[in-house]
Each structure stands twice: as structure tokens, then as C-alpha cells.
Design a protein around this motif. Structure first.
Motif, PDB file in Angstrom:
ATOM      1  N   GLU A   1      -1.431  11.919   0.438  1.00 27.21           N
ATOM      2  CA  GLU A   1      -0.029  11.742   0.803  1.00 27.21           C
ATOM      3  C   GLU A   1       0.159  10.737   1.928  1.00 27.21           C
ATOM      4  O   GLU A   1       1.251  10.611   2.488  1.00 27.21           O
ATOM      5  CB  GLU A   1       0.555  13.106   1.187  1.00 27.21           C
ATOM      6  CG  GLU A   1       0.489  14.111   0.038  1.00 27.21           C
ATOM      7  CD  GLU A   1       0.818  15.536   0.457  1.00 27.21           C
ATOM      8  OE1 GLU A   1       1.688  15.695   1.337  1.00 27.21           O
ATOM      9  OE2 GLU A   1       0.195  16.470  -0.083  1.00 27.21           O
ATOM     10  N   THR A   2      -0.889  10.006   2.280  1.00 23.60           N
ATOM     11  CA  THR A   2      -0.798   8.957   3.298  1.00 23.60           C
ATOM     12  C   THR A   2      -1.428   7.683   2.755  1.00 23.60           C
ATOM     13  O   THR A   2      -2.244   7.725   1.834  1.00 23.60           O
ATOM     14  CB  THR A   2      -1.524   9.356   4.599  1.00 23.60           C
ATOM     15  OG1 THR A   2      -2.921   9.532   4.312  1.00 23.60           O
ATOM     16  CG2 THR A   2      -0.958  10.635   5.179  1.00 23.60           C
TER      17      THR A   2
ATOM     18  N   LEU B   1      -1.112  -0.118   9.553  1.00 26.70           N
ATOM     19  CA  LEU B   1      -0.833  -0.490   8.171  1.00 26.70           C
ATOM     20  C   LEU B   1      -0.341  -1.935   8.120  1.00 26.70           C
ATOM     21  O   LEU B   1       0.174  -2.467   9.110  1.00 26.70           O
ATOM     22  CB  LEU B   1       0.215   0.443   7.578  1.00 26.70           C
ATOM     23  CG  LEU B   1      -0.182   1.919   7.464  1.00 26.70           C
ATOM     24  CD1 LEU B   1       0.924   2.704   6.780  1.00 26.70           C
ATOM     25  CD2 LEU B   1      -1.493   2.098   6.721  1.00 26.70           C
ATOM     26  N   PRO B   2      -0.513  -2.589   6.977  1.00 27.72           N
ATOM     27  CA  PRO B   2      -0.080  -3.985   6.870  1.00 27.72           C
ATOM     28  C   PRO B   2       1.402  -4.154   7.173  1.00 27.72           C
ATOM     29  O   PRO B   2       2.203  -3.230   6.971  1.00 27.72           O
ATOM     30  CB  PRO B   2      -0.396  -4.342   5.413  1.00 27.72           C
ATOM     31  CG  PRO B   2      -1.425  -3.357   4.987  1.00 27.72           C
ATOM     32  CD  PRO B   2      -1.140  -2.104   5.738  1.00 27.72           C
TER      33      PRO B   2
ATOM     34  N   THR C   1       5.058   1.062   4.635  1.00 30.00           N
ATOM     35  CA  THR C   1       5.702   2.228   5.228  1.00 30.00           C
ATOM     36  C   THR C   1       4.648   3.292   5.521  1.00 30.00           C
ATOM     37  O   THR C   1       3.640   3.398   4.830  1.00 30.00           O
ATOM     38  CB  THR C   1       6.765   2.803   4.287  1.00 30.00           C
ATOM     39  OG1 THR C   1       6.154   3.136   3.031  1.00 30.00           O
ATOM     40  CG2 THR C   1       7.877   1.805   4.049  1.00 30.00           C
ATOM     41  N   GLY C   2       4.908   4.100   6.564  1.00 29.12           N
ATOM     42  CA  GLY C   2       3.976   5.156   6.932  1.00 29.12           C
ATOM     43  C   GLY C   2       3.261   4.845   8.228  1.00 29.12           C
ATOM     44  O   GLY C   2       3.460   3.785   8.837  1.00 29.12           O
TER      45      GLY C   2
ATOM     46  N   THR D   1       0.834  -1.194   0.000  1.00 27.16           N
ATOM     47  CA  THR D   1       0.000   0.000   0.000  1.00 27.16           C
ATOM     48  C   THR D   1       0.870   1.246   0.000  1.00 27.16           C
ATOM     49  O   THR D   1       1.970   1.262   0.561  1.00 27.16           O
ATOM     50  CB  THR D   1      -0.954   0.016   1.207  1.00 27.16           C
ATOM     51  OG1 THR D   1      -1.829   1.138   1.082  1.00 27.16           O
ATOM     52  CG2 THR D   1      -0.213   0.110   2.519  1.00 27.16           C
ATOM     53  N   HIS D   2       0.363   2.285  -0.641  1.00 30.46           N
ATOM     54  CA  HIS D   2       1.155   3.503  -0.795  1.00 30.46           C
ATOM     55  C   HIS D   2       0.206   4.687  -0.894  1.00 30.46           C
ATOM     56  O   HIS D   2      -0.986   4.518  -1.152  1.00 30.46           O
ATOM     57  CB  HIS D   2       2.040   3.417  -2.046  1.00 30.46           C
ATOM     58  CG  HIS D   2       1.267   3.172  -3.312  1.00 30.46           C
ATOM     59  ND1 HIS D   2       0.633   4.169  -4.019  1.00 30.46           N
ATOM     60  CD2 HIS D   2       1.010   2.024  -3.992  1.00 30.46           C
ATOM     61  CE1 HIS D   2       0.030   3.646  -5.085  1.00 30.46           C
ATOM     62  NE2 HIS D   2       0.243   2.346  -5.088  1.00 30.46           N
ATOM     63  N   PRO D   3       0.688   5.876  -0.678  1.00 33.28           N
ATOM     64  CA  PRO D   3      -0.176   7.040  -0.884  1.00 33.28           C
ATOM     65  C   PRO D   3      -0.667   7.096  -2.324  1.00 33.28           C
ATOM     66  O   PRO D   3      -0.023   6.565  -3.245  1.00 33.28           O
ATOM     67  CB  PRO D   3       0.743   8.227  -0.564  1.00 33.28           C
ATOM     68  CG  PRO D   3       1.815   7.661   0.306  1.00 33.28           C
ATOM     69  CD  PRO D   3       2.018   6.257  -0.180  1.00 33.28           C
TER      70      PRO D   3
END
Length: 864
Positions: free
Chosen positions: A446-447, A477-478, A482-483, A363-365
Motif C-alpha cells: 500500500e506504499t 519519492l520521484p 504521490t505518497g 510510481t504507485h503502490p
């Protein structure tokens, strides 16, 4: 492939130094019927801001000449790793001439070559996104170095040649196209061969845009051109009104091409579309709706993507999310549209895709960090398309539809033929809406990750609501992502649904109250609902305005479990179906309970797209998420129900066809398989069911998987359907034969050989991987990890990705698969793109293990 990457830093530096003006491209494809290579001659004129060195991109077997500003350069010294070094640029105007032999492909990348088995003729088309124009001509392969393109093409006698500019009359087999407007390399195109066509036009306010639809002659009898033109004209009308900017190109061709890797591609004025959208057999209305969405998606790209283009691939979502959102909005709102309930399909399919993608380690922004081409090649995903479109839908609700489209109109006028970044769009929207979108952008774009919304309802003794609040959660988050999780602002509607008598004297769930509000933070009070009688169902995110996982309170869940099919409207049903599926995937609902829910409500589900999605989801849940000790019982229940619904469906209707396909996918008993055989040979008849070409293959595939048919039957069916589609079906069937020899042969074709075309390779992989054949497939799990890195490094991206994802041992649900994957990741140290694909597949196994534990406990077991 080694040596074909490009980093963002390199692209930024090249764009700082250069401004590209024009390309003059001369191609000779006369020998295309023989294959091999073709001559490519490129002359490019560009400005350099200062003296210096740079490079131009080219993927070619041979470079014959490189001439820079009149000086010949030695190709052996300046051409390497898909680049031609340009060592001495002068400040001001430079001219480069490159002559090369470029290669036809059968991978769907660059200039794809296909021979139709029906007529023996050769058909070509280009596919350039992301970095494959360089497979056909030398170019500065990045989206912010726009230029004009003039194509001159020499082709065989009797061929048609189509490109971005209007098609000229050929002169002695030479087609000289006028220059394009300033566009990016990746949306230029060339389609050539003895294609057939139908022509029309779109007209408004004295303007005329020529329209063309093209396909191979062997598909012409199935081409429903008027239906395609109708959708296209609706799109032209709606987009021009909403965008307040004229269609920017001189004509609009749509070309249905063979062996296409994606759904379609937005080449400027020359859209290529997979020719499976020319339906050879009866399909349900959901298929026509899906095709229409694709047509409108690509048309929207003519403005958002082609007229105004992202500066770099981190804003890819601006292209894809916008096109996705506006295509569905057009279907739902355009006068005369056949699909006014298009947002139901969006909730049912697109949002489900997004939710799945957003719960993977990758997953990513939405605005992803794209460091290089390897990053973007695996970023055409559910976040870039579906989550982004979902967030745009919420943005429209947040700023108002009128303000949103006024901002879009200003954006197009301000940046026409240029390149933009996210702040350019947000600035325009802030101007028209008066909203500060900086905080919204940070939270949503951005998240990474997804929020959960839950209702908190209390009532008094008379059942009147005394308090109502929406609780928002931000799950971790999984693993591997990242994040940090964040709570976001949501614009949602809350619907109260109560029982009302319907027209047939029965009871329907009808919305009696709707409140729209902003939800922010951990807890949002909703005083507007205090004092209302407690309804049967409280539905958060009614009308699907926001992007969040929604949970039902206990009373609503009980009502939905009993009465999901009673909702009078399709969208709340789709939202409840989606919530139940998400709970099943998350291990909050046992597979056996999900099956019961579907069996109790699917018979009253009128939306055929939802029905077909439920078919796929039930089968997946039973195959992957069910207690292995109970799985066969669950599959037997589902198969018997599918047969019952097939026999009870309206003859000749969409639901009958959908249930026929669902039954054919899972038939298992001797009696059920005999029915398939009877339908295939005509000894059995289901009134109204047309056992046409595609359904015949579905029936045969299942018989092959279960060992009731083999090579003789496959060959006979291929003789009946001696087409490219028939060849793909036969390849699938041969790989599905339940013997070790068949699996070894399929593996050898895909992994040990490299001659299969992309579409055939995909079919062989699909046939190889059969849930009914887990034990037969188990020995290949270790082989997958032994060969994966070599395959990735030796094949083109599209072909390698098919293998990396398709042959991963996803059916081997167990800790051993997870451990084997982890060991390979540690030892092989793959690049970021391959690591992402493998970790996504690993996450599917981990999720299945968790969901399986839930089902085991629901059945009274203790789990592993």
C-alpha cells in the motif's frame, strides 16, 4: 477513445444491482476475408436485485436490435458512447437480446484480422483484456460479473474455430461450443482461420487434459511443438502439486497468433501467444527461457486469474504478480527443468524493470488505486508484474514456502469460480503461517517507492569483523509522485564471498558464509557475522530474497570492480551487475566507469541472458548517459570490444550469436560496416555464425541507418523474406533511412494516416527513432507535441500509446526537451493516462541529464 471509459463507482453499482447468469453469443464471420464488419447476436440472462436501470457495454458501428424482456427498444435512443441503456429492469430474471454489426480491427484489440502475405489467407483472434470483449459482443464488461458463455460461430469453409470450450465438429460451417464455466468477459476468446495444429495430452492419476498448439501454416516448419509440450507438462505437474487444485478447464490450447500486442493472454483454456515465439532463426537459450516463462505464466493464470479473479482492477497485481512469481519458481524447481537458474534471469531482467518503474513519477503502490479503465490500461507495468512478484518472493521467505502454498491452496478451494480482494488472500496466508500480515501489507503493498540497503562493516587490525549492521534508507519519492517514503521490513540473506581456487587452477569468489535475517528500521545489527574474517565481498540481499536497491561497501565495490566475473555462481554475479547498472542510472557511477566494469567482466559471464542484458544496458548508457563529447569514443571502444568478443566466441554457440547482434547494433567505421556487408553477401565468414533470416535483417538495418544501404537493398531482402515478419523488418528499415524525406514519410504513415496494423506501426516507429540520427530527428520534437493530444483522442488505446511513448523526443537530452514537455502538460491538460505516459518519458530525460553530468565530471569536465 471518447466515451469508452468505465469508473469503479459505476462498476460497483452495477455489480450491486446485477448477477449475470449466461450469455448465448452467435457470430457470423463468413465474410472475414473481405474485412469490414461481422454480425454479432448476444442473448444474456441476468438477475436484478431490484427494479431499476443499468447499462450493458458494446463498441459497434451499428446496432440493429435491442430487445429487453420481450420489448423492443429503439437503438437510436438507447445506444450511445459504447453503452446500451437498460431503462426498466425487473426484479428477478431479465433477458436481453442485442443484434449488431461489430468491426474487425488491425490494432490487436477486440477481433483482430490479419492476412498472411505467404498464403493470402485471413486469420482472426480476439484480445479482450482489459475492456474489449464489448468490441465483439454486448456484455457487462467488468471482472466481477462472471457468467457462462456459449459461442456459436459460422465461419468460412476449411477454417478451424477455437474457443474456451472444447472444439466441436462443425455442422455446415457452424461451430456450436458448449457453455464455459463461470468466467469473466475478458478471458473469453475466439480464434479462427486456416490455422494448423499439433495435439497431445497431459495425464495424471487417471485424468487426461487435451493439449493443442496452433499457428499459421507459414510458420509450421519452425514450430518446435514437443519442446513447448514439455514445458507445458512440467507446469501442469508442478502447479497441480503446489496448488492442490485440479486444472479447472476441459482442455488447454496454446495459439501462436500474429501481430499480438503483449507477450500472451490467459484466455481460459485457449491461451494466445505472440507468434514471434515461433523462432524462425537461431536464437540463444535466453529466448527459449523467456518463452518458457511466458508459457508457465499463462498456465498459472488458469488458477490465479481465471478460476479465482480479482473483483476490480486495483487487484490486477494479484493476477500478474502471482503468475510471474510462480512461473519463475516452477522453472527453478520443477524436475527436469532446463532453467534451474531462473532466479538469475528474474534478478537480471524482472527486478531491473521493477526498479526502473519504481523510480518514475508514476510510481504507485503495488495495490494501485484504479479509478477507471483509463487508469488500468496504463497499469500493466513493472510494479504490477515485477515488483509485485519480487514482493511475493519475499513474502514466501517471510512466511515459509510450505505455509505460503498451503495458504494458496486454501484460497483456491474457498473462492473457486468467484471474485476476491487482497484481504481474501492475506487471510488464507495468515491462517497457514500464523503471521499477522496486516503491517506487512501496509508497508509493502500500500506504499510506493524503493529502499536502499547498505552494509556497515568494521574490522580490527587482523581483518576480523568487529561490527556489522545493515542500514536502510527510504529515498524521497520521484518528483510528481504521490505518497511518502517508508522504511520496510525485509527478509534478506547476507553472503560473505572469499577467494578459493577453482577447478582450472584460477581464483573464484565462493560463498563461505550465509546469514538470513529480518531487517527492519533504519539500522539492524548482525551479531552473527562478528568474529568472521573480512571477506573479499559482502553481498546484501544474497539469493535475492527481498526487493531493495543494494549498495556495496568500499572494499567490496573495489573487489567487484576487479573481479565481478570471478563469482562461481550466476545469481551473485547478476545481483552485482544489477547494482552497478542501478548506480549508473542514478548517477553514482559514471558511464565510462560502467563501460570499464562491463569490459573487464563480461568475457567471464556464462549466463547468456545476463550477457544480452549487459549488451542492451551498455548501449543505452553510451547513447543517453555519456558525456556527449566522449560518447563517440565510448561507442568506438564498445564496438571494437564487441567485434573482438565475436571473433573469440565459440563457433556456433549462443555467445557468438549474441555478440554478432551486439556488434551489428553499433558498427560504425568503414571497415566495420564493410564487414557487415560482407556477412550479408557471403564474402565474409565468421566460423560457426549462421547468417540466417533474422540476422540478415539486423545487418541490413545497421547498414541502412549508417547510409550504406537503401531502398534497393531493402526491397531485395523483402523479396527473400516475403513474410509478415519480413514486411515489418522492411518497414523498420525504410523508416531508418537517414534522410529528411524518409523521416517525413514514416511520420506521415504513423501520425497522419491511421491504416497501419499495430505491428507495422510499431516497426515504423522503431525505425524512425535512431540514436545515430539525433540531428535529423530534432525538428520532429515540436511536431510531436503539436499532434499528440489529437492522436490520443482519435486512436485506439494501443495505437495511441505506441505513438505517445515511441515518438517522444527521448533522444533529445536537454533542458529544452524538459521545458517543452512541461509547457505542453500545462497547456494541453491531458487526461491521467496520457499525462502518465508523457511524464514517464520526461523523467527519462531528466535522469539522463543527471547521469550525463556524472560522466562529464568523471572525464574532467565541469558539466553544463
Amino acid at each position: 477513445m471518447p466515451g469508452t471509459n468505465l469508473t469503479r463507482d459505476e462498476a460497483r453499482e452495477r455489480a450491486r444491482l446485477l448477477r449475470v447468469e449466461e450469455y448465448d453469443i452467435v457470430l457470423d464471420i463468413t465474410d472475414a476475408p473481405a474485412g469490414g464488419t461481422f454480425r454479432s447476436e448476444t442473448t444474456v440472462r441476468f438477475e436484478a436485485n431490484a427494479p431499476g436501470a443499468s447499462f450493458i457495454d458494446l463498441v459497434a458501428p451499428t446496432v440493429h436490435e435491442v430487445v429487453l424482456n420481450g420489448e423492443s427498444l429503439d437503438p437510436g435512443k438507447v445506444f450511445a458512447d459504447s453503452r446500451i441503456a437498460l431503462p426498466e429492469l425487473v426484479a428477478g430474471t431479465n433477458e436481453l437480446r442485442v443484434v449488431a454489426d461489430c468491426a474487425y480491427t488491425n490494432t490487436g484489440e477486440g477481433l483482430h484480422r490479419f492476412v498472411d502475405p505467404v498464403d493470402g489467407s485471413t486469420y482472426l483472434y480476439t484480445q479482450f483484456e482489459v475492456p474489449d470483449a464489448r468490441r465483439v459482443f454486448a456484455c457487462f464488461e467488468q471482472p466481477d460479473l462472471k457468467a457462462t458463455f456459449r459461442f456459436t460461430v459460422t465461419a468460412p469453409e476449411g477454417w478451424s474455430v477455437i474457443s474456451n470450450s472444447p472444439t466441436p465438429e462443425p455442422e455446415d460451417r457452424v461451430w456450436r461450443f458448449e457453455p464455459t464455466p463461470r468466467v469473466s468477459t475478458y478471458i473469453t476468446a475466439l480464434i479462427a482461420g486456416p490455422y494448423t495444429s499439433v495435439h497431445s495430452s497431459w495425464e495424471k492419476d487417471g485424468r487426461t487434459v487435451p493439449l493443442g498448439i496452433w499457428c499459421r501454416p507459414s510458420l509450421a516448419e519452425y514450430l518446435d511443438a514437443e519442446a513447448i509440450f514439455e514445458v507445458t507438462r512440467q507446469g501442469f505437474d508442478w502447479f497441480e502439486e503446489k496448488f492442490d487444485f485440479p486444472y479447472p478447464f476441459a482442455k488447454y490450447d496454446q495459439l501462436f497468433v500474429p501481430e499480438f500486442n503483449a507477450g500472451a493472454m490467459e484466455n481460459a483454456g485457449a491461451v494466445t501467444i505472440r507468434d514471434q515465439y515461433v523462432f524462425r532463426s537461431k536464437v540463444t537459450d535466453a529466448a527459449y527461457e523467456g518463452r518458457a516463462e511466458t508459457i508457465l505464466h499463462e498456465l498459472a493464470h488458469m488458477w490465479f486469474g481465471d478460476l479465482v479473479t480479482m473483483e476490480w482492477w486495483n487487484d490486477l497485481w494479484l493476477n500478474e504478480s502471482f503468475a510471474t512469481y510462480t512461473s519463475v519458481a516452477c522453472q527453478a524447481a520443477a524436475p527436469g527443468s532446463r532453467w534451474p537458474h531462473a532466479w538469475t534471469s528474474f534478478a537480471n531482467q524482472m527486478k531491473t524493470w521493477a526498479y526502473r518503474q519504481d523510480q518514475l513519477p508514476s510510481t504507485h503502490p503495488i495495490m494501485a488505486e484504479i479509478r477507471d479503465l483509463d487508469d488500468v490500461l496504463v497499469n500493466f507495468d513493472g510494479i504490477t508484474y515485477a515488483k509485485g512478484a519480487s514482493v511475493l518472493k519475499q513474502l514466501v521467505a517471510y512466511v515459509g514456502e510450505d505455509a505460503f502454498f498451503r495458504g494458496v491452496q486454501a484460497y483456491f478451494k474457498r473462492h473457486a469460480w468467484g471474485n476476491t480482494t487482497l484481504p481474501d488472500l492475506l487471510t488464507a496466508l495468515e491462517e497457514t503461517s500464523g503471521r499477522d500480515l496486516s503491517a506487512w501489507s501496509r508497508a509493502w503493498l500500500e506504499t510506493a517507492g524503493i529502499n536502499i540497503l547498505r552494509p556497515e562493516v568494521t574490522t580490527d587490525a587482523e581483518g576480523v569483523i568487529t561490527s556489522f549492521a545493515v542500514r536502510q534508507e527510504a529515498p524521497a519519492l520521484p518528483e510528481g509522485a504521490t505518497g511518502e517514503p517508508v522504511l520496510r521490513p525485509h527478509r534478506i540473506a547476507i553472503g560473505l564471498y572469499a577467494s578459493r581456487e577453482d577447478a582450472n587452477g584460477g581464483s573464484a569468489l565462493v560463498r563461505t558464509e550465509r546469514v538470513e535475517l529480518d531487517v527492519d528500521g533504519e539500522l539492524t545489527e548482525v551479531p552473527e557475522l562478528v568474529g568472521h574474517p573480512r571477506p573479499a565481498v559482502v553481498l546484501l540481499n544474497d539469493d535475492d530474497l527481498s526487493y531493495a536497491k543494494v549498495r556495496l561497501d568500499a572494499d567490496s565495490l573495489a573487489a567487484v570492480t576487479e573481479r565481478l566475473g570471478d563469482f562461481a555462481e550466476s545469481l551473485p554475479r547478476a545481483l552485482c551487475w544489477a547494482s552497478a547498472w542501478d548506480m549508473t542510472r542514478d548517477g553514482e557511477m559514471a558511464t565510462r566507469d560502467y563501460l570499464e566494469l562491463v569490459l573487464s567482466g563480461i568475457g567471464r559471464e556464462s549466463d547468456i541472458g545476463v550477457v544480452q542484458t549487459l549488451h542492451r544496458q551498455v548501449k543505452l548508457a553510451l547513447e543517453l548517459y555519456a558525456d556527449p563529447a566522449w560518447r563517440e569514443e565510448g561507442l568506438s571502444r564498445w564496438t571494437a570490444a564487441a567485434l573482438g568478443f565475436l571473433r573469440g566466441a565459440e563457433p556456433g554457440g549462443d555467445h557468438q550469436l549474441a555478440w554478432a547482434r551486439a556488434f551489428a547494433a553499433v558498427a560504425r567505421t568503414e571497415e566495420q560496416l564493410s564487414l557487415l556487408e560482407g556477412l550479408l553477401d557471403g564474402s565474409e565468414v565468421v566460423e560457426g555464425l549462421a547468417v540466417d533470416t533474422e540476422l540478415r535483417w539486423s545487418l541490413l538495418h545497421r547498414l541502412v541507418v549508417r547510409g550504406r544501404a537503401g531502398e534497393a537493398e531493402i526491397a531485395a531482402e523483402l523479396e527473400r523474406d516475403a513474410t509478415a515478419a519480413g514486411e515489418r523488418h522492411a518497414a523498420y528499415a525504410r523508416a531508418a533511412v537517414p534522410t529528411a524525406e524518409a523521416k517525413a514519410a514514416a511520420w506521415a504513415l504513423v501520425v497522419e494516416g491511421d491504416s497501419l496494423p499495430n505491428a507495422v506501426q510499431e516497426s515504423v516507429i522503431g525505425g524512425f527513432v535512431q540514436p545515430d540520427q539525433r540531428e535529423l530527428l530534432e525538428p520532429w520534437s515540436a511536431r510531436y507535441f503539436e499532434v499528440l493530444k489529437d492522436v490520443w483522442e482519435s486512436r485506439s488505446h494501443e495505437m495511441a500509446q505506441q505513438i505517445a511513448v515511441g515518438l517522444y523526443p527521448a533522444l533529445q537530452i536537454g533542458r529544452e526537451t524538459v521545458e517543452r514537455t512541461d509547457a505542453w502538460l500545462e497547456e494541453a491538460r491531458p487526461n491521467a493516462a496520457l499525462r502518465r505516459l508523457v511524464t514517464e518519458s520526461r523523467a527519462g530525460v531528466v535522469r539522463a541529464l543527471r547521469a550525463r553530468e556524472t560522466d562529464i565530471r568523471a572525464g574532467g569536465g565541469s558539466g553544463a
